[in-house]
Design a protein around this motif. Structure first.
Motif, PDB file in Angstrom:
ATOM      1  N   ASN A 164     -35.950   8.527  17.473  1.00 17.01           N
ATOM      2  CA  ASN A 164     -35.564   8.569  16.238  1.00 17.01           C
ATOM      3  C   ASN A 164     -36.104   9.965  15.608  1.00 17.01           C
ATOM      4  O   ASN A 164     -36.875  10.706  16.448  1.00 17.01           O
ATOM      5  N   GLN A 187     -41.146  11.984  10.531  1.00 18.20           N
ATOM      6  CA  GLN A 187     -41.023  11.607   9.194  1.00 18.20           C
ATOM      7  C   GLN A 187     -40.389  12.682   8.178  1.00 18.20           C
ATOM      8  O   GLN A 187     -39.892  12.286   7.117  1.00 18.20           O
ATOM      9  N   GLY A 190     -40.894   6.335  18.988  1.00 19.74           N
ATOM     10  CA  GLY A 190     -41.425   5.417  17.963  1.00 19.74           C
ATOM     11  C   GLY A 190     -41.638   3.948  18.544  1.00 19.74           C
ATOM     12  O   GLY A 190     -40.916   3.839  19.578  1.00 19.74           O
ATOM     13  N   ARG A 193     -43.176   6.018  13.660  1.00 21.94           N
ATOM     14  CA  ARG A 193     -41.993   6.698  14.135  1.00 21.94           C
ATOM     15  C   ARG A 193     -42.404   7.968  15.160  1.00 21.94           C
ATOM     16  O   ARG A 193     -41.152   8.104  16.114  1.00 21.94           O
TER      17      ARG A 193
END
Length: 545
Positions: free
Chosen positions: A453, A456, A464, A512
């Protein structure tokens, strides 16, 4: 003079498709030709219907019936025709003067060129009533001039017939008794033994010849038919038929490539058994075994395989004793118990579908495997012989197996280990996910999920790891959790993230960017977290009171 107790070592099974000239063993010019023959073969044909492959369709074409028709016809013949314990009949003629059999005027001596087959039709005589047929059944007779060296070189059956020292081996004539349904196949087989080729092209006709070749031990013809059938388009019906051939054929080395191709076809077609639930449930035992033997079975977990096998067995074998027998002797070896969850293994021990002793042995072996270190598990899987049905090998599970340690005191806690291969992680890019099998804590189901992914700040891709709760509903409680990963050079687990979360059904929590590096650095050869190509992850969960 042949020794009646000796058995020849014959090299006679080279690929017939390579033999195309006389120099390569093509003797079609000698078939049924008195000039190149030393014996007369008398084929006595019992009354009956022709084989399915000879039946005409509505369009009037020969040999165009389907595999389904062939199966239906073979089953009908097995039920209607009473056969002897032997696979063939040999009739020894009464004593006669000379070497030639007593026939009507159309005997084969005048057939100098062998162009036409000598055929005699006659009614069954009284002294032939021991055939096991009713007296109204008539017999047709075909007579062919044959070369005993050619037939003996192709068939151990004919070799023994011509060299066993018995009366028929010394006579110049031999009599075979067959059913009318076998006539066309036998004639094709005899032609093949001279020419190394067949004139038929349909699957039912080839199957008839294959059965005849097995009956008369012509291995080269069996291989030839097997190769032609293997090159035809396969269907579920034909694949199941090839797997259901009589055991004498199935065990023959010549037919194994065909049965292997049938297993591969079925395992590929039903790789995802959830797509064809009714069709798969209707499959016979041979089809189920072919599907379950595959490493590529696309299934959520081995628990699902176990549940499916029990459902199928209960449907096809409603009597408990029969079900226990078929599960213990045939199907248990295809369930990979070492990759089932401990919760499901407990159910194996309490289920009456398996014999108690069999269930205990299977579960004990699975638990011993689970207790091994991951590297030992991989060694066991790599060393496992193929004959043991890959019971230690992971399939292509949609949910990755985990290793779980559970504690009940001083408070509910579990430690979960998840291993991911480098190629599995690589396939996650750019937005993929891998889910683990479910594990339980405090009566609730949880799972881990690995993601590729964005970080942030949405600036780069990264790895993650998340923890989720399965059950949806009003139940909720707080869990302390910690994620860790093995790291070089010590190869010890290093804590990467800690937290606590009040879970409700269907919720997930995690980090993440677990390793605080971009995806490119995570997948590089210098990454500290891949050890021998494997990423080792650990999650510790504790229920807070």
């Amino acid at each position: 003079m042949n020794d009646s107790n000796s058995h020849p070592t014959m090299v006679m099974d080279s690929d017939p498709s390579l033999s195309t000239s006389a120099n390569d063993g093509d003797f079609r010019f000698a078939f049924n030709d008195v000039n190149f023959s030393d014996r007369l073969l008398r084929i006595e044909i019992s009354g009956g219907e022709p084989s399915t492959s000879e039946l005409r369709t509505d369009a009037g074409e020969l040999g165009s019936c389907s595999i389904v028709d062939w199966v239906r016809d073979r089953k009908r013949r097995r039920e209607d025709v009473k056969k002897d314990d032997h696979a063939f009949d040999l009739a020894t003629e009464p004593d006669m003067k000379g070497d030639q059999p007593e026939t009507d005027d159309c005997g084969g001596e005048d057939n100098e060129h062998g162009d036409d087959m000598a055929i005699v039709e006659e009614s069954q005589s009284d002294n032939e009533s021991n055939w096991g047929m009713d007296s109204s059944t008539f017999v047709r007779v075909k007579e062919l001039h044959i070369s005993s060296p050619i037939l003996a070189a192709k068939s151990p059956f004919f070799y023994k017939l011509f060299s066993n020292g018995m009366r028929e081996s010394e006579q110049r004539h031999v009599t075979l008794r067959i059913d009318a349904s076998e006539e066309a196949a036998l004639m094709e087989l005899l032609n093949f033994m001279y020419s190394n080729s067949l004139s038929i092209t349909t699957a039912p006709a080839l199957l008839d010849v294959l059965m005849a070749a097995d009956k008369f031990e012509v291995a080269s013809c069996m291989r030839y038919c097997s190769r032609l059938l293997r090159n035809m388009s396969m269907t579920p019906e034909s694949a199941l038929l090839y797997l259901d051939l009589p055991s004498s054929v199935l065990m023959a080395e010549a037919v194994r490539p065909l049965t292997d191709a049938a297993k591969k076809f079925l395992s590929s077609r039903y790789r995802d058994i959830s797509r064809f639930p009714e069709e798969v449930m209707a499959l016979p035992l041979a089809g189920i075994e072919a599907i379950l033997s595959s490493d590529e079975l696309q299934i959520a977990s081995e628990d699902i395989v176990y549940d499916f096998v029990l459902k199928w067995a209960r449907s096809h074998y409603p009597v408990l004793e029969e079900r226990q027998e078929i599960l213990g002797s045939r199907l248990a070896r295809f369930i990979r118990f070492p990759h089932m969850t401990c919760r499901k293994l407990k159910k194996v021990l309490t289920s009456n579908d398996f014999d108690t002793e069999v269930a205990s042995k299977l579960v004990l072996e699975a638990l011993f495997f689970k207790a091994e270190a991951p590297h030992r598990q991989r060694i066991l899987a790599a060393e496992e012989p193929a004959s043991l049905n890959h019971r230690f090998v992971e399939r292509a599970y949609r949910y990755r197996p985990v290793k779980v340690l559970e504690f009940e005191a001083p408070r509910p806690q579990c430690v979960v280990y998840l291993d991911l291969k480098r190629e599995e992680c690589s396939n996650l890019y750019p937005a993929g996910r891998i889910y683990s099998q479910a594990f339980h804590l405090g009566g609730q189901g949880f799972f881990l999920s690995a993601h590729c992914n964005m970080d942030q700040q949405n600036s780069f891709h990264c790895f993650g790891l998340f923890l989720g709760m399965q059950e949806k509903g009003s139940v909720s409680f707080t869990v302390d959790y910690e994620f860790a990963a093995r790291s070089k050079p010590t190869e010890e687990f290093v804590s990467k993230y800690k937290g606590n979360y009040k879970f409700t059904g269907g919720k997930a929590v995690g980090y993440r960017n677990l390793f605080a590096i971009p995806w490119t650095a995570f997948m590089s050869e210098e990454c500290l977290y891949f050890i021998n190509g494997v990423l080792h992850l650990r999650a510790e969960l504790t229920i807070r009171r």
